[in-house]
Write a protein that holds these residues in place. Structure first.
Motif, mmCIF file in Angstrom:
data_model
loop_
_atom_site.group_PDB
_atom_site.id
_atom_site.type_symbol
_atom_site.label_atom_id
_atom_site.label_comp_id
_atom_site.label_asym_id
_atom_site.label_seq_id
_atom_site.Cartn_x
_atom_site.Cartn_y
_atom_site.Cartn_z
ATOM 1 N N SER A 73 0.812 -1.206 0.000
ATOM 2 C CA SER A 73 0.000 0.000 0.000
ATOM 3 C C SER A 73 0.842 1.250 0.000
ATOM 4 O O SER A 73 0.369 2.323 -0.358
ATOM 5 N N LEU A 74 2.108 1.153 0.466
ATOM 6 C CA LEU A 74 2.977 2.309 0.503
ATOM 7 C C LEU A 74 3.880 2.382 -0.713
ATOM 8 O O LEU A 74 4.537 3.388 -0.942
ATOM 9 N N ALA A 75 3.976 1.315 -1.464
ATOM 10 C CA ALA A 75 4.914 1.282 -2.580
ATOM 11 C C ALA A 75 4.336 1.874 -3.850
ATOM 12 O O ALA A 75 5.066 2.258 -4.747
ATOM 13 N N GLY A 76 2.995 1.941 -3.947
ATOM 14 C CA GLY A 76 2.386 2.473 -5.146
ATOM 15 C C GLY A 76 2.497 3.979 -5.220
ATOM 16 O O GLY A 76 2.988 4.641 -4.324
ATOM 17 N N SER A 77 2.023 4.548 -6.312
ATOM 18 C CA SER A 77 2.068 5.987 -6.519
ATOM 19 C C SER A 77 1.076 6.677 -5.585
ATOM 20 O O SER A 77 -0.081 6.272 -5.471
ATOM 21 N N ALA A 78 1.530 7.750 -4.951
ATOM 22 C CA ALA A 78 0.659 8.540 -4.086
ATOM 23 C C ALA A 78 -0.293 9.358 -4.948
ATOM 24 O O ALA A 78 0.023 9.689 -6.091
ATOM 25 N N PRO A 79 -1.461 9.711 -4.432
ATOM 26 C CA PRO A 79 -2.402 10.520 -5.220
ATOM 27 C C PRO A 79 -1.889 11.950 -5.373
ATOM 28 O O PRO A 79 -1.018 12.402 -4.629
ATOM 29 N N THR A 80 -2.471 12.655 -6.323
ATOM 30 C CA THR A 80 -2.136 14.066 -6.487
ATOM 31 C C THR A 80 -2.871 14.877 -5.426
ATOM 32 O O THR A 80 -3.814 14.395 -4.783
ATOM 33 N N PHE A 81 -2.449 16.121 -5.268
ATOM 34 C CA PHE A 81 -3.113 16.989 -4.297
ATOM 35 C C PHE A 81 -4.578 17.167 -4.657
ATOM 36 O O PHE A 81 -5.451 17.129 -3.781
ATOM 37 N N ALA A 82 -4.873 17.380 -5.941
ATOM 38 C CA ALA A 82 -6.263 17.576 -6.351
ATOM 39 C C ALA A 82 -7.116 16.353 -6.028
ATOM 40 O O ALA A 82 -8.261 16.477 -5.580
ATOM 41 N N GLU A 83 -6.572 15.164 -6.233
ATOM 42 C CA GLU A 83 -7.317 13.931 -5.963
ATOM 43 C C GLU A 83 -7.554 13.744 -4.467
ATOM 44 O O GLU A 83 -8.667 13.400 -4.041
ATOM 45 N N GLY A 126 -1.358 18.915 -9.918
ATOM 46 C CA GLY A 126 -0.939 17.659 -10.509
ATOM 47 C C GLY A 126 0.216 16.980 -9.808
ATOM 48 O O GLY A 126 0.615 15.872 -10.204
ATOM 49 N N ARG A 127 0.753 17.608 -8.762
ATOM 50 C CA ARG A 127 1.874 16.989 -8.039
ATOM 51 C C ARG A 127 1.352 15.947 -7.056
ATOM 52 O O ARG A 127 0.238 16.063 -6.533
ATOM 53 N N ARG A 128 2.151 14.945 -6.784
ATOM 54 C CA ARG A 128 1.774 13.906 -5.829
ATOM 55 C C ARG A 128 2.208 14.310 -4.424
ATOM 56 O O ARG A 128 3.109 15.135 -4.247
ATOM 57 N N LEU A 129 1.549 13.738 -3.430
ATOM 58 C CA LEU A 129 1.854 14.095 -2.044
ATOM 59 C C LEU A 129 3.312 13.857 -1.689
ATOM 60 O O LEU A 129 3.859 14.522 -0.810
ATOM 61 N N THR A 130 3.932 12.921 -2.369
ATOM 62 C CA THR A 130 5.322 12.594 -2.064
ATOM 63 C C THR A 130 6.316 13.496 -2.789
ATOM 64 O O THR A 130 7.523 13.366 -2.586
#
Length: 355
Positions: free
Chosen positions: A28-38, A68-72
């Motif tokens: 669950s932590l290895a996948g892509s983090a959501p974007t801020f908008a999501e 469009g940036r991801r939380l990470t």
């Protein structure tokens, strides 16, 4: 083999397998983090209405600049830079203190997002970069207790003029007697009145609630207001305009703007309803002690606060003690108090607030 050698050997093994260290995290932590908008859209639905109202302006900013940036993606330095921008661009209002509050709320809003992402196991604790951004040091509040003359002037201005002096006078009397916050007053419903024991049920911030004593005069005024402004059902908001429409926070804004036109010092000092709370609680603490003032305010008992002494467990005030302080404050007997209250200087707290 020492620690450094073991780490080197482990890296060689991982490299020989063709995987990256991040791949060894939980799925669950290895996948892509959501974007801020999501993710902002999801968190908005999960927080309380009060938090949503406070954080939404700052979440809208994050959506504009990092949609469009991801939380990470962002670093603590980037979050700090954006907080500095928020502070410098803050609107200058009465009582403004250089945008420090705006920066504090922005960081709190960002931390809220990352805290939910960590709970949802979208990011790990090490990836919670908002945790590393310090809030501005909060300056001491400028609010204080009003003098008897100031309070008398404010309440007289509220009771004269305006579109609804009956409502405005009742509002100030309610806050002077209960020391409640605006949210507590706006949350009072018709079914929250207990006329027999002169109690009103208050719901305030952080989900706290309590029964608060009020004087017979104020209780009668609230009952009259309810009857005059239309039966809207037991769960309906008590404080309403003449047309039956519930009041909002805007009523307070217009009230203090009107009082400020009569007394310019009110506007210059940024006096608001919360100053009435300071005034009442200061009087209660001076005359009845800290424990009763704490209960009167609806604050969390000190025994549940870290580093408080165990003595605080045994000095919590009772509802009857709060009612005794109220009776002394208003000069009226209260159903929960069967003895004569001390003759104290009430400092005009309620003498001039007649709903």
């Amino acid at each position: 083999m020492d620690g450094a050698d073991r780490i080197t050997a482990a890296r060689l093994v991982v490299a020989s397998l063709g995987v990256a260290p991040a791949d060894l995290l939980e799925p669950s932590l290895a996948g892509s983090a959501p974007t801020f908008a999501e993710y902002i859209a999801k968190v908005e639905r999960a927080v309380s209405p009060g938090a949503r109202r406070t954080y939404q302006p700052y979440w809208r900013l994050l959506e504009r600049v990092w949609s469009g940036r991801r939380l990470t993606d962002p670093t603590p330095t980037e979050i700090k830079e954006l907080a500095n921008h928020v502070q410098s661009a803050a609107l200058v209002r009465r009582g403004s203190r250089g945008g420090r509050s705006a920066a504090e709320h922005f960081i709190a809003a960002t931390r809220c997002l990352y805290r939910h992402a960590e709970i949802d196991r979208i990011i790990s604790g090490e990836q919670n970069v908002a945790r590393d951004v310090a809030k501005p040091v909060r300056l001491p509040s400028l609010r204080r207790a009003l003098t008897p003359g100031q309070l008398a002037a404010v309440t007289a201005a509220a009771a004269s003029g305006g579109t609804d002096p009956q409502l405005d006078s009742l509002l100030l009397r309610l806050h002077a007697e209960t020391a409640c916050r605006r949210g507590g007053a706006l949350g009072i419903r018709s079914q929250d009145l207990d006329p027999d024991q002169c109690l009103v049920f208050l719901r305030e911030k952080a989900g706290t609630s309590r029964w608060q004593p009020v004087s017979p005069t104020l209780m009668q005024a609230m009952i009259v207001l309810e009857r005059q402004r239309g039966p809207a059902g037991p769960a309906a908001q008590l404080l309403r305009y003449r047309n039956g429409r519930p009041i909002t926070r805007r009523r307070y804004d217009s009230l203090w703007s009107r009082i400020g036109r009569v007394h310019p010092w009110v506007t210059r000092q940024g006096i608001s309803t919360h100053w009435i709370r300071h005034t009442t609680l200061t009087w209660v603490e001076r005359n009845f002690g800290y424990a009763i003032a704490e209960a009167y305010a609806g604050h969390t008992p000190r025994a549940t606060v870290p580093h408080a002494t165990s003595t605080a467990t045994y000095v919590k005030a009772t509802l009857c003690e709060v009612a005794t302080a109220l009776a002394a404050l208003t000069g009226e007997q209260h159903p929960l108090v069967r003895v004569t209250t001390p003759d104290l200087d009430r400092s005009s707290l309620t003498d001039t607030v007649n709903p």
